[in-house]
Design an enzyme around this catalytic site. Structure first.
Site, PDB file in Angstrom:
ATOM      1  N   GLY A 118       0.715  47.132  -6.380  1.00  0.00           N
ATOM      2  CA  GLY A 118       2.057  46.773  -5.913  1.00  0.00           C
ATOM      3  C   GLY A 118       1.965  45.635  -4.912  1.00  0.00           C
ATOM      4  O   GLY A 118       0.935  44.952  -4.815  1.00  0.00           O
ATOM      5  N   ILE A 169       1.767  45.469  -1.576  1.00  0.00           N
ATOM      6  CA  ILE A 169       0.760  45.524  -0.509  1.00  0.00           C
ATOM      7  C   ILE A 169      -0.650  45.433  -1.083  1.00  0.00           C
ATOM      8  O   ILE A 169      -1.509  44.730  -0.552  1.00  0.00           O
ATOM      9  CB  ILE A 169       0.961  46.803   0.344  1.00  0.00           C
ATOM     10  CG1 ILE A 169       2.326  46.737   1.042  1.00  0.00           C
ATOM     11  CG2 ILE A 169      -0.147  46.959   1.376  1.00  0.00           C
ATOM     12  CD1 ILE A 169       2.718  47.980   1.820  1.00  0.00           C
ATOM     13  N   VAL A 184      -5.995  56.869 -11.088  1.00  0.00           N
ATOM     14  CA  VAL A 184      -7.153  57.405 -10.357  1.00  0.00           C
ATOM     15  C   VAL A 184      -7.061  58.931 -10.310  1.00  0.00           C
ATOM     16  O   VAL A 184      -6.029  59.500  -9.953  1.00  0.00           O
ATOM     17  CB  VAL A 184      -7.189  56.828  -8.927  1.00  0.00           C
ATOM     18  CG1 VAL A 184      -8.253  57.519  -8.089  1.00  0.00           C
ATOM     19  CG2 VAL A 184      -7.459  55.324  -8.983  1.00  0.00           C
ATOM     20  N   ALA A 211      11.283  44.546   5.930  1.00  0.00           N
ATOM     21  CA  ALA A 211      11.619  44.362   7.341  1.00  0.00           C
ATOM     22  C   ALA A 211      13.004  43.734   7.509  1.00  0.00           C
ATOM     23  O   ALA A 211      13.786  44.160   8.375  1.00  0.00           O
ATOM     24  CB  ALA A 211      10.562  43.483   8.004  1.00  0.00           C
ATOM     25  N   HIS A 231      13.475  14.370  -2.579  1.00  0.00           N
ATOM     26  CA  HIS A 231      12.349  14.070  -3.471  1.00  0.00           C
ATOM     27  C   HIS A 231      11.229  13.416  -2.686  1.00  0.00           C
ATOM     28  O   HIS A 231      11.510  12.525  -1.881  1.00  0.00           O
ATOM     29  CB  HIS A 231      12.803  13.148  -4.598  1.00  0.00           C
ATOM     30  CG  HIS A 231      11.660  12.714  -5.479  1.00  0.00           C
ATOM     31  ND1 HIS A 231      11.140  13.543  -6.443  1.00  0.00           N
ATOM     32  CD2 HIS A 231      10.935  11.570  -5.500  1.00  0.00           C
ATOM     33  CE1 HIS A 231      10.133  12.928  -7.037  1.00  0.00           C
ATOM     34  NE2 HIS A 231       9.979  11.719  -6.488  1.00  0.00           N
TER      35      HIS A 231
HETATM   36  P1  FAD Z   1       8.829  50.742  11.089  1.00  0.00           P
HETATM   37  O1  FAD Z   1       8.483  49.313  11.188  1.00  0.00           O
HETATM   38  O2  FAD Z   1       7.915  51.637  10.326  1.00  0.00           O
HETATM   39  O3  FAD Z   1       8.970  51.252  12.584  1.00  0.00           O
HETATM   40  C1  FAD Z   1       9.239  52.572  12.903  1.00  0.00           C
HETATM   41  C2  FAD Z   1       8.858  52.812  14.353  1.00  0.00           C
HETATM   42  O4  FAD Z   1       9.349  54.075  14.725  1.00  0.00           O
HETATM   43  C3  FAD Z   1       7.353  52.839  14.611  1.00  0.00           C
HETATM   44  O5  FAD Z   1       7.073  52.028  15.720  1.00  0.00           O
HETATM   45  C4  FAD Z   1       7.063  54.305  14.914  1.00  0.00           C
HETATM   46  O6  FAD Z   1       6.010  54.479  15.852  1.00  0.00           O
HETATM   47  C5  FAD Z   1       8.372  54.745  15.516  1.00  0.00           C
HETATM   48  N1  FAD Z   1       8.662  56.172  15.400  1.00  0.00           N
HETATM   49  C6  FAD Z   1       8.613  56.950  14.290  1.00  0.00           C
HETATM   50  N2  FAD Z   1       9.033  58.190  14.556  1.00  0.00           N
HETATM   51  C7  FAD Z   1       9.355  58.201  15.870  1.00  0.00           C
HETATM   52  C8  FAD Z   1       9.860  59.194  16.745  1.00  0.00           C
HETATM   53  N3  FAD Z   1      10.154  60.422  16.319  1.00  0.00           N
HETATM   54  N4  FAD Z   1      10.048  58.861  18.034  1.00  0.00           N
HETATM   55  C9  FAD Z   1       9.764  57.616  18.497  1.00  0.00           C
HETATM   56  N5  FAD Z   1       9.297  56.644  17.730  1.00  0.00           N
HETATM   57  C10 FAD Z   1       9.108  56.923  16.416  1.00  0.00           C
HETATM   58  N6  FAD Z   1       8.147  43.900   4.776  1.00  0.00           N
HETATM   59  C11 FAD Z   1       8.647  42.662   4.628  1.00  0.00           C
HETATM   60  O7  FAD Z   1       9.869  42.492   4.659  1.00  0.00           O
HETATM   61  N7  FAD Z   1       7.812  41.572   4.468  1.00  0.00           N
HETATM   62  C12 FAD Z   1       6.471  41.694   4.437  1.00  0.00           C
HETATM   63  O8  FAD Z   1       5.748  40.709   4.297  1.00  0.00           O
HETATM   64  C13 FAD Z   1       5.912  42.987   4.585  1.00  0.00           C
HETATM   65  N8  FAD Z   1       4.565  43.157   4.568  1.00  0.00           N
HETATM   66  C14 FAD Z   1       4.045  44.401   4.767  1.00  0.00           C
HETATM   67  C15 FAD Z   1       2.666  44.539   4.763  1.00  0.00           C
HETATM   68  C16 FAD Z   1       2.102  45.769   4.979  1.00  0.00           C
HETATM   69  C17 FAD Z   1       0.592  45.902   4.987  1.00  0.00           C
HETATM   70  C18 FAD Z   1       2.938  46.910   5.217  1.00  0.00           C
HETATM   71  C19 FAD Z   1       2.348  48.260   5.489  1.00  0.00           C
HETATM   72  C20 FAD Z   1       4.321  46.779   5.215  1.00  0.00           C
HETATM   73  C21 FAD Z   1       4.884  45.517   4.976  1.00  0.00           C
HETATM   74  N9  FAD Z   1       6.284  45.340   4.958  1.00  0.00           N
HETATM   75  C22 FAD Z   1       6.799  44.086   4.759  1.00  0.00           C
HETATM   76  C23 FAD Z   1       7.227  46.459   5.129  1.00  0.00           C
HETATM   77  C24 FAD Z   1       7.790  46.490   6.552  1.00  0.00           C
HETATM   78  O9  FAD Z   1       6.723  46.573   7.469  1.00  0.00           O
HETATM   79  C25 FAD Z   1       8.738  47.674   6.714  1.00  0.00           C
HETATM   80  O10 FAD Z   1       9.753  47.609   5.717  1.00  0.00           O
HETATM   81  C26 FAD Z   1       9.403  47.637   8.083  1.00  0.00           C
HETATM   82  O11 FAD Z   1       8.451  47.689   9.113  1.00  0.00           O
HETATM   83  C27 FAD Z   1      10.379  48.806   8.226  1.00  0.00           C
HETATM   84  O12 FAD Z   1      10.977  48.744   9.463  1.00  0.00           O
HETATM   85  P2  FAD Z   1      11.546  50.040  10.188  1.00  0.00           P
HETATM   86  O13 FAD Z   1      12.130  49.551  11.469  1.00  0.00           O
HETATM   87  O14 FAD Z   1      12.410  50.801   9.265  1.00  0.00           O
HETATM   88  O15 FAD Z   1      10.272  50.974  10.471  1.00  0.00           O
HETATM   89  P1  AMP Z   2       4.177  49.906  -4.190  1.00  0.00           P
HETATM   90  O1  AMP Z   2       5.174  51.010  -4.477  1.00  0.00           O
HETATM   91  O2  AMP Z   2       4.673  48.513  -4.463  1.00  0.00           O
HETATM   92  O3  AMP Z   2       3.573  50.033  -2.817  1.00  0.00           O
HETATM   93  O4  AMP Z   2       2.975  50.129  -5.203  1.00  0.00           O
HETATM   94  C1  AMP Z   2       2.211  51.319  -5.263  1.00  0.00           C
HETATM   95  C2  AMP Z   2       1.579  51.385  -6.646  1.00  0.00           C
HETATM   96  O5  AMP Z   2       0.561  52.399  -6.673  1.00  0.00           O
HETATM   97  C3  AMP Z   2       2.580  51.740  -7.737  1.00  0.00           C
HETATM   98  O6  AMP Z   2       2.610  50.688  -8.660  1.00  0.00           O
HETATM   99  C4  AMP Z   2       2.000  53.030  -8.358  1.00  0.00           C
HETATM  100  O7  AMP Z   2       2.159  53.049  -9.753  1.00  0.00           O
HETATM  101  C5  AMP Z   2       0.520  52.968  -7.977  1.00  0.00           C
HETATM  102  N1  AMP Z   2      -0.152  54.296  -7.987  1.00  0.00           N
HETATM  103  C6  AMP Z   2       0.309  55.459  -7.450  1.00  0.00           C
HETATM  104  N2  AMP Z   2      -0.584  56.484  -7.658  1.00  0.00           N
HETATM  105  C7  AMP Z   2      -1.647  55.958  -8.355  1.00  0.00           C
HETATM  106  C8  AMP Z   2      -2.896  56.473  -8.869  1.00  0.00           C
HETATM  107  N3  AMP Z   2      -3.268  57.771  -8.734  1.00  0.00           N
HETATM  108  N4  AMP Z   2      -3.724  55.621  -9.522  1.00  0.00           N
HETATM  109  C9  AMP Z   2      -3.393  54.327  -9.657  1.00  0.00           C
HETATM  110  N5  AMP Z   2      -2.239  53.787  -9.202  1.00  0.00           N
HETATM  111  C10 AMP Z   2      -1.366  54.561  -8.544  1.00  0.00           C
END
Ligand code: FAD
Ligand code: AMP
Length: 479
Positions: A190, A192, A245, A327, A451
């Site tokens: 996917g 990530i 897997v 985000a 351009h």
């Molecule tokens: P989060 O960012 O998860 O923040 C939630 C916060 O709440 C955390 O700080 C947590 O500690 C806190 N929290 C949780 N429960 C409690 C509680 N009970 N009390 C107090 N604090 C609490 N999105 C994009 O749009 N572009 C990207 O390029 C992108 N790249 C990504 C790459 C990776 C490797 C990953 C893992 C995610 C990526 N995302 C990307 C997704 C994006 O990070 C999330 O969609 C976004 O952070 C969600 O924001 P949020 O505010 O809902 O939650």
């Molecule tokens: P995303 O939802 O974009 O983060 O992608 C996660 C991906 O992991 C999805 O495409 C799923 O089909 C894949 N996935 C989930 N479980 C398994 C598994 N057991 N083996 C291989 N791929 C998986």
């Protein structure tokens, strides 16, 4: 009597911190609860996005892209570099510095906007009270007229591949390797998985992505997904589709992965394995039994299109509610919730939220895919344009991919844009802006684009919707 706030936000990711800043701007007495702390116990703001998501992954994608370019793509320009090497701890250090700068910036913005920060784990009690439990177990309760739940998401774990944070890691661990793994496995191809797989592949890892689905990027437009699959495969990412897997075994600093595809059971051995099989909403211990807030059938907090939960005055935003886990979607919902609380009438247009995969080239998408329109029985016209016919893309040696624009057959309004190619994330945003203003494909075709820019591919694709593209032979010829 406990202190009373107009708004208490739980969680300081891009949903929560943006909601708190906007609420502060609107003159509301606002508090934000965050449980994340650094190794000295100081609060860390910014959530997944700033700490272990969007920002650190893009920092590593940028470093690894530069390394790969220097090692493989300079020669054609007549530039010789000698052997190019990578200092992984230094690269990780730069990433950490970027994260620190941004999370510190959020702390400053919260302060500037008069937001009270409460360190600890927040829980919504009945009657819009919020209990905050500090790391030492001390509990306080604050009263709120309104609560915004923004607790975000965490990686999904699967029983066949338990994370040990050494050999088998999740997306967070994959941002912290101290050297380049020789052989790297990624479960899940996917968004990530592709980004993190690309980082380490560019630095020299042999990367195999094991993906259960038969279709690559099933939610993306399939013209673009197929193109992207070819481009990534050519780059060396070994993407195995229809491969589920079923088990892993860690032994002497290696992990052997067993997976099943149409031919039967197979195994591969890796130095590191990243489990990237999706994310799940954080709702454990967030809601008291009598809070009145309900979950939907998928375990997300149930909200309407205004992010209102079943309790008046309690909102939920970002990754804990339906919709794409992005985000910018979280932030827009945060602004909407704060403005609703202030009595304004905001709304989020869920039809124009762009989705971007930051591979190279990037994959960008907004609006409906051709597959969705077919399923919905909508009549449409399509225009495609390849970057191979764009002067700037060729001049930059970056001409893989294409732009695809889909417009309504009757009204010509743009219904979707799907791009794999240079700066696809920025280009798709241009179309998203046009869509917000109800643009037709003809409107974009009539605009003047600078351009030479790669954005000319957007204009040409819009022209191609009616068979008028200039720099290619149009299949449909219309006057
Ligand atoms: P989060 O960012 O998860 O923040 C939630 C916060 O709440 C955390 O700080 C947590 O500690 C806190 N929290 C949780 N429960 C409690 C509680 N009970 N009390 C107090 N604090 C609490 N999105 C994009 O749009 N572009 C990207 O390029 C992108 N790249 C990504 C790459 C990776 C490797 C990953 C893992 C995610 C990526 N995302 C990307 C997704 C994006 O990070 C999330 O969609 C976004 O952070 C969600 O924001 P949020 O505010 O809902 O939650
Ligand atoms: P995303 O939802 O974009 O983060 O992608 C996660 C991906 O992991 C999805 O495409 C799923 O089909 C894949 N996935 C989930 N479980 C398994 C598994 N057991 N083996 C291989 N791929 C998986």
């Amino acid at each position: 009597m406990s202190e009373k706030f107009d708004v208490v936000v739980i969680g300081s990711g891009p949903g929560g911190y943006v909601a708190a800043i906007r609420a502060g701007q609107l003159g509301l007495k606002t508090a934000i609860v965050e449980k994340w702390a650094d190794d000295k116990g100081a609060p860390v703001f910014g959530g997944t996005c700033l700490n272990v998501g969007c920002i650190p992954s893009k920092a590593l994608l940028d470093s690894s892209h530069r390394f790969h370019d220097a090692a493989h793509n300079f020669d054609v320009h007549g530039i010789s570099t000698g052997e190019v090497s990578i200092d992984v701890p230094k690269m990780i250090g730069r990433k950490d510095a970027v994260v620190k700068q941004l999370t510190g910036g959020v702390a400053g913005l919260l302060k500037h906007n008069g937001v009270t920060t409460l360190q600890g784990t927040g829980k919504l009690l009945a009657g819009k009270k919020v209990e905050v439990t500090a790391a030492d177990g001390t509990q306080t309760v604050v009263d709120a007229d309104n609560v915004i739940l923004a607790s975000g998401s965490v990686p999904v774990e699967i029983p066949p591949a338990p994370v040990d944070n050494d050999i088998v890691v999740d997306s967070t661990g994959a941002l912290e390797f101290d050297s380049v793994p020789k052989r790297l496995g990624v479960i899940g191809a996917g968004v990530i998985g592709l980004e993190l797989g690309s980082v380490w592949s560019r630095l020299g890892s042999e990367v195999i992505l094991i993906e259960a689905m038969d279709t690559f990027l099933p939610a993306n437009d399939q013209t673009i997904a197929k193109d992207a699959f070819k481009i990534f495969s050519k780059q060396g990412l070994d993407i195995r589709l229809g491969a589920r897997v079923s088990g892993t075994e860690v032994k002497s600093k290696e992990v052997t992965v067993t997976y099943t595809d149409s031919e039967g059971d197979k195994t591969e051995t890796f130095d590191k394995l990243i489990v990237c099989v999706g994310r799940k909403p954080v709702t454990d211990n967030l809601l008291a039994g009598d809070s009145g807030v309900n979950l939907d059938e998928r375990g997300f907090i149930f909200v309407n299109d205004r992010c209102e939960t079943d309790v008046p005055g309690v909102y939920a935003i970002g990754d804990i509610v339906r919709g794409p886990m992005l985000a910018h979607k979280a932030s827009e919902e945060g602004v909407m919730a704060a403005e609703l609380i202030a009595g304004q009438k905001p709304q989020v247009n869920y039809d124009t939220i762009p989705g971007i995969i930051y591979t190279h080239p990037e994959v960008g998408s907004v609006g409906k895919t051709e597959e969705q329109l077919k399923a919905d029985g909508v009549e449409y016209n399509v225009g495609n344009f390849p970057f191979a016919a764009i002067g700037r893309a060729l001049a930059s040696n970056d001409a893989d991919g294409q732009v695809k624009i889909i417009a309504d057959a009757k009204t010509d309004r743009i219904l979707g844009a799907h791009i794999v190619g240079p700066s696809a994330g920025d280009l798709v945003q241009e179309v998203a802006i046009a869509m917000e203003f109800g643009s037709t494909a003809e409107d974009i075709g009539l605009m003047t684009f600078g351009h030479p820019t790669v954005s000319e591919a957007v204009k040409e694709a819009a022209l191609a919707v009616h068979g008028h593209a200039i720099h290619k032979a149009n299949r449909k010829k219309r006057k």
